[in-house]
Design a protein around this motif. Structure first.
Motif, short mmCIF file in Angstrom:
data_model
loop_
_atom_site.label_atom_id
_atom_site.label_comp_id
_atom_site.label_asym_id
_atom_site.label_seq_id
_atom_site.Cartn_x
_atom_site.Cartn_y
_atom_site.Cartn_z
N THR A 1 0.81 -1.21 -0.19
CA THR A 1 0.06 -0.02 -0.11
C THR A 1 0.94 1.14 0.32
O THR A 1 2.15 0.96 0.34
CB THR A 1 -1.04 -0.14 1.32
N VAL A 2 0.37 2.34 -0.50
CA VAL A 2 1.29 3.54 -0.73
C VAL A 2 0.78 4.23 0.39
O VAL A 2 -0.30 4.83 0.50
CB VAL A 2 1.05 4.10 -2.22
N ARG A 3 1.91 5.07 0.94
CA ARG A 3 1.57 6.33 1.89
C ARG A 3 2.12 7.53 1.34
O ARG A 3 3.46 7.60 0.96
CB ARG A 3 2.31 6.18 3.39
N THR A 4 1.55 8.79 1.26
CA THR A 4 1.98 9.89 0.56
C THR A 4 2.46 10.65 1.71
O THR A 4 1.87 10.99 2.75
CB THR A 4 0.93 10.52 -0.36
N LEU A 5 3.84 11.05 1.49
CA LEU A 5 4.59 11.88 2.60
C LEU A 5 4.34 13.34 2.36
O LEU A 5 4.18 14.29 3.36
CB LEU A 5 5.93 11.25 2.83
N ALA A 6 4.55 13.90 1.12
CA ALA A 6 4.66 15.18 0.75
C ALA A 6 4.40 15.31 -0.51
O ALA A 6 4.70 14.60 -1.41
CB ALA A 6 5.96 15.74 1.42
N VAL A 7 3.73 16.45 -1.08
CA VAL A 7 3.60 16.87 -2.24
C VAL A 7 3.80 18.47 -2.18
O VAL A 7 3.09 19.23 -1.50
CB VAL A 7 1.86 16.76 -2.83
N ARG A 8 4.92 18.69 -2.93
CA ARG A 8 5.41 20.19 -2.93
C ARG A 8 5.90 20.69 -4.06
O ARG A 8 6.11 19.91 -5.09
CB ARG A 8 6.19 20.50 -1.61
N GLU A 9 6.06 21.92 -4.30
CA GLU A 9 6.75 22.64 -5.27
C GLU A 9 8.20 22.49 -4.98
O GLU A 9 8.62 22.41 -3.97
CB GLU A 9 6.65 23.94 -5.69
N ALA A 10 9.00 21.90 -5.86
CA ALA A 10 10.62 22.00 -5.65
C ALA A 10 11.41 22.57 -6.88
O ALA A 10 10.95 22.40 -7.94
CB ALA A 10 10.92 20.54 -5.47
N ARG A 11 12.69 22.86 -6.45
CA ARG A 11 13.47 23.23 -7.64
C ARG A 11 14.63 22.52 -7.89
O ARG A 11 15.32 21.96 -6.60
CB ARG A 11 14.01 24.79 -7.41
N ASP A 12 15.28 22.41 -8.90
CA ASP A 12 16.28 21.42 -9.19
C ASP A 12 16.89 21.80 -10.49
O ASP A 12 16.90 21.16 -11.41
CB ASP A 12 16.04 19.70 -9.06
N GLY A 13 17.90 22.65 -10.16
CA GLY A 13 18.72 23.40 -11.55
C GLY A 13 19.58 22.03 -12.28
O GLY A 13 19.55 22.28 -13.45
N ALA A 14 20.13 21.20 -11.28
CA ALA A 14 20.98 20.28 -11.93
C ALA A 14 20.27 19.53 -12.88
O ALA A 14 20.58 19.16 -13.95
CB ALA A 14 21.75 19.38 -10.83
N LEU A 15 19.02 19.04 -12.41
CA LEU A 15 18.01 17.96 -13.36
C LEU A 15 17.83 18.71 -14.33
O LEU A 15 17.53 18.18 -15.34
CB LEU A 15 16.96 17.35 -12.15
N ALA A 16 17.37 19.97 -14.22
CA ALA A 16 16.69 20.71 -15.36
C ALA A 16 17.68 20.95 -16.48
O ALA A 16 17.27 20.52 -17.69
CB ALA A 16 16.31 22.04 -14.92
N ALA A 17 18.85 21.02 -16.21
CA ALA A 17 19.91 21.24 -17.13
C ALA A 17 20.35 19.88 -17.73
O ALA A 17 20.56 19.91 -18.91
CB ALA A 17 21.25 21.79 -16.33
N GLU A 18 20.05 18.62 -16.97
CA GLU A 18 20.55 17.55 -17.47
C GLU A 18 19.29 16.98 -18.38
O GLU A 18 19.64 16.41 -19.56
CB GLU A 18 20.39 16.38 -16.31
N LEU A 19 18.18 17.40 -18.22
CA LEU A 19 16.98 17.11 -19.00
C LEU A 19 16.74 18.20 -20.21
O LEU A 19 16.03 17.78 -21.02
CB LEU A 19 15.72 16.83 -18.28
N GLY A 20 17.51 19.24 -20.31
CA GLY A 20 17.51 20.17 -21.10
C GLY A 20 16.14 20.99 -21.12
O GLY A 20 15.36 21.64 -22.05
#
Length: 235
Positions: free
Chosen positions: A95-114
């Motif tokens: 079964t799944v338990r949701t801990l958090a749902v929020r806005e997040a920033r990740d510059g490194a991932l954004a750059a990696e994904l273009g």
């Protein structure tokens, strides 16, 4: 009426939630069409449409003349999304338990994904065994803030699964890549997983894209090797 799910869609969502919650044994048989039609007070044609949606989502497989069987193993399987995929060993229901749902920033991932922007919607969840509550996985998913997803930090996931929400937002995974390694959990991860710091888990980094190569989801998961195995496909 626009936005109101059809009968077969409502039924498929109910059955999907029950499958994910472990109400049916993994690789076990679902009730037959006649029994489901009686339960939901609908025709067998409507039930077949609901089962077709579950099949498309990867939650069941249909065997001609024998019925529909559970395929869920902790996450809807899709062999197109990577050469290695985790599977809950021994068919244990989770079964799944949701801990958090929020806005997040990740510059490194954004750059990696273009990607032009580094803003994502972050969903953190754990997966627990239905039998005894043991936490067997922690997942942190980063999603593009498109309509239907960017509202999640304010409204939460509700009763829908993350897979259902992605589909509703028009985000359909088609291909991607996945990296797998061993990982000793740190103090924060150990607290979430209810384990000791330094315990070894499988760590997966998985990025999925749509058919047009647009970004769908990036997930980092920690999987208990006592309950998960990796299936490798090749050739």
């Amino acid at each position: 009426m626009t936005g109101v799910p059809l009968k077969h869609q409502r039924i498929s969502r109910i059955l999907a939630r029950e499958i994910r919650a472990g109400h049916y044994p993994a690789d076990g048989r679902l009730p037959g069409e006649h029994a489901l039609a009686q339960r939901f007070c609908v025709s067998r044609t409507t039930i077949r449409a609901a089962l077709a949606e579950l099949t498309e989502e990867g939650l069941i497989t249909t065997r001609t003349g024998k019925g529909s069987y559970i395929r869920f193993d902790g996450r809807p399987p899709d062999d197109r999304l990577g050469w290695a995929r985790p599977r809950v060993a021994h068919g244990a229901g989770t079964t799944v338990r949701t801990l958090a749902v929020r806005e997040a920033r990740d510059g490194a991932l954004a750059a990696e994904l273009g990607l032009e922007k580094d803003v994502f919607v972050c969903v953190e969840q754990t997966r627990e065994l239905v039998a005894d509550g043991t936490v067997v996985a922690y997942e942190r998913s980063l999603l593009p803030p498109v309509p239907g997803i960017r509202e999640l930090p304010a409204h939460g996931l509700g009763q829908d699964s993350l897979t259902e929400l992605l589909r509703s937002a028009g985000l359909r995974p088609d291909h991607g890549d996945q990296r797998v390694s061993g990982h000793p959990v740190d103090a924060h991860e150990a607290e979430l997983l209810r384990r000791a710091p330094g315990d070894w888990f499988l760590q997966t980094h998985r990025t999925t894209r749509a058919a047009d190569d647009s970004f769908v989801e990036h997930t980092v998961a920690l999987l208990d090797p006592a309950h998960f195995e990796l299936t490798l496909t090749f050739g």
